[in-house]
Motif scaffolding. Structure first.
Motif, PDB file in Angstrom:
ATOM      1  N   ALA A   1      -0.701   5.262   9.828  1.00 63.52           N
ATOM      2  CA  ALA A   1      -2.017   5.898   9.750  1.00 63.52           C
ATOM      3  C   ALA A   1      -1.926   7.374  10.124  1.00 63.52           C
ATOM      4  O   ALA A   1      -2.539   8.231   9.472  1.00 63.52           O
ATOM      5  N   SER A   2      -1.160   7.674  11.150  1.00 61.30           N
ATOM      6  CA  SER A   2      -1.002   9.054  11.593  1.00 61.30           C
ATOM      7  C   SER A   2      -0.354   9.917  10.518  1.00 61.30           C
ATOM      8  O   SER A   2      -0.788  11.053  10.266  1.00 61.30           O
ATOM      9  N   LEU A   3       0.676   9.394   9.869  1.00 60.44           N
ATOM     10  CA  LEU A   3       1.324  10.133   8.777  1.00 60.44           C
ATOM     11  C   LEU A   3       0.332  10.378   7.642  1.00 60.44           C
ATOM     12  O   LEU A   3       0.243  11.481   7.102  1.00 60.44           O
ATOM     13  N   ILE A   4      -0.402   9.330   7.304  1.00 61.79           N
ATOM     14  CA  ILE A   4      -1.358   9.425   6.201  1.00 61.79           C
ATOM     15  C   ILE A   4      -2.419  10.476   6.489  1.00 61.79           C
ATOM     16  O   ILE A   4      -2.843  11.205   5.586  1.00 61.79           O
ATOM     17  N   GLU A   5      -2.851  10.589   7.729  1.00 57.98           N
ATOM     18  CA  GLU A   5      -3.859  11.592   8.073  1.00 57.98           C
ATOM     19  C   GLU A   5      -3.378  13.001   7.737  1.00 57.98           C
ATOM     20  O   GLU A   5      -4.134  13.823   7.207  1.00 57.98           O
TER      21      GLU A   5
ATOM     22  N   ALA B   1       0.829  -1.215   0.000  1.00 62.92           N
ATOM     23  CA  ALA B   1       0.000   0.000   0.000  1.00 62.92           C
ATOM     24  C   ALA B   1       0.859   1.259   0.000  1.00 62.92           C
ATOM     25  O   ALA B   1       0.581   2.221  -0.732  1.00 62.92           O
ATOM     26  N   LEU B   2       1.886   1.274   0.822  1.00 60.81           N
ATOM     27  CA  LEU B   2       2.734   2.468   0.931  1.00 60.81           C
ATOM     28  C   LEU B   2       3.584   2.668  -0.320  1.00 60.81           C
ATOM     29  O   LEU B   2       3.802   3.811  -0.746  1.00 60.81           O
TER      30      LEU B   2
ATOM     31  N   GLU C   1      -6.392  -1.919   9.583  1.00 62.78           N
ATOM     32  CA  GLU C   1      -6.579  -3.372   9.590  1.00 62.78           C
ATOM     33  C   GLU C   1      -5.439  -4.081  10.329  1.00 62.78           C
ATOM     34  O   GLU C   1      -5.658  -5.081  11.002  1.00 62.78           O
ATOM     35  N   HIS C   2      -4.234  -3.536  10.225  1.00 62.87           N
ATOM     36  CA  HIS C   2      -3.061  -4.177  10.822  1.00 62.87           C
ATOM     37  C   HIS C   2      -2.555  -3.459  12.066  1.00 62.87           C
ATOM     38  O   HIS C   2      -1.492  -3.806  12.590  1.00 62.87           O
ATOM     39  N   GLY C   3      -3.274  -2.473  12.543  1.00 64.65           N
ATOM     40  CA  GLY C   3      -2.884  -1.772  13.766  1.00 64.65           C
ATOM     41  C   GLY C   3      -1.634  -0.928  13.636  1.00 64.65           C
ATOM     42  O   GLY C   3      -0.928  -0.694  14.620  1.00 64.65           O
ATOM     43  N   ASP C   4      -1.355  -0.447  12.428  1.00 64.54           N
ATOM     44  CA  ASP C   4      -0.173   0.392  12.200  1.00 64.54           C
ATOM     45  C   ASP C   4      -0.550   1.854  12.401  1.00 64.54           C
ATOM     46  O   ASP C   4      -0.838   2.583  11.449  1.00 64.54           O
ATOM     47  N   ILE C   5      -0.545   2.268  13.658  1.00 64.39           N
ATOM     48  CA  ILE C   5      -0.985   3.631  13.979  1.00 64.39           C
ATOM     49  C   ILE C   5       0.003   4.699  13.506  1.00 64.39           C
ATOM     50  O   ILE C   5      -0.399   5.820  13.194  1.00 64.39           O
ATOM     51  N   ALA C   6       1.268   4.369  13.432  1.00 69.01           N
ATOM     52  CA  ALA C   6       2.253   5.366  12.993  1.00 69.01           C
ATOM     53  C   ALA C   6       2.059   5.712  11.519  1.00 69.01           C
ATOM     54  O   ALA C   6       2.037   6.900  11.152  1.00 69.01           O
TER      55      ALA C   6
ATOM     56  N   HIS D   1      -4.933   4.065   4.475  1.00 70.54           N
ATOM     57  CA  HIS D   1      -5.235   4.226   5.898  1.00 70.54           C
ATOM     58  C   HIS D   1      -6.040   3.032   6.396  1.00 70.54           C
ATOM     59  O   HIS D   1      -5.809   2.534   7.506  1.00 70.54           O
ATOM     60  N   ASP D   2      -6.967   2.553   5.573  1.00 68.59           N
ATOM     61  CA  ASP D   2      -7.755   1.369   5.939  1.00 68.59           C
ATOM     62  C   ASP D   2      -6.853   0.157   6.149  1.00 68.59           C
ATOM     63  O   ASP D   2      -7.069  -0.638   7.068  1.00 68.59           O
TER      64      ASP D   2
END
Length: 169
Positions: A147-151, A31-32, A140-145, A135-136
């Motif tokens: 996700a935070s960057l993506i936000e 995804a990244l 799904e995998h609990g990768d909050i770091a 982000h989804d």
């Protein structure tokens, strides 16, 4: 060292420990890296339009696209480094970018300023959608770091789209 053990040694040299499961690393890396390819493609397209801008609003549009190109390029390093931090491998070539990018190139000899702005606004809106999809995967995998960057990147892409839309009215 035989061929098999040499390959294992090279792979081990790049292995980054992570608490994420192998499947999570695989999904997140995919995804990244798609996002990274899109960022490079959108960066180059933005610079292309920046370099080939013309018309009565040249200075304003030229500077706007330069600023947006800088922001896009500035995202590439944290994005690639995030892939490495989670134990993945990231892009290595322009060829790889070309295979993965979802942002369409524009190789036209001439594009009107209004069409440039509209196309980039649309590309940035599509990027927002792709960022939300990534982000989804993070959720799904609990990768909050990640996700935070993506936000933050969603907010930046929405701002770019907004500025391009308003400048083209």
């Amino acid at each position: 060292m035989n061929k098999s053990s040499a390959a294992e040694h090279r792979a081990a040299a790049l292995h980054t420990p992570t608490d994420l499961k192998a499947e999570a690393t695989k999904d997140l890396t995919a995804a990244l890296n798609l996002l990274l390819a899109d960022y490079f493609a959108l960066y180059l397209k933005t610079k292309n339009f920046h370099w080939h801008m013309s018309g009565p609003h040249f200075r304003d549009y030229h500077l706007l696209l330069d600023e947006q190109g800088d922001q896009l390029f500035a995202t590439t390093d944290p994005l690639a480094e995030r892939v490495r931090k989670i134990g993945g491998n990231t892009l290595r070539s322009i060829g790889q970018i070309g295979k993965l990018q979802r942002v369409l190139d524009n190789d036209a000899d001439f594009v009107t300023p209004q069409d440039m702005l509209a196309e980039l606004a649309d590309d940035n809106r599509q990027l927002v959608t792709r960022l939300r999809e990534a982000h989804d995967v993070c959720d799904e995998h609990g990768d909050i770091a990640s996700a935070s960057l993506i936000e933050n990147w969603v907010d930046e892409a929405e701002r770019r789209a907004w500025f391009l839309f308003e400048a083209s009215r």
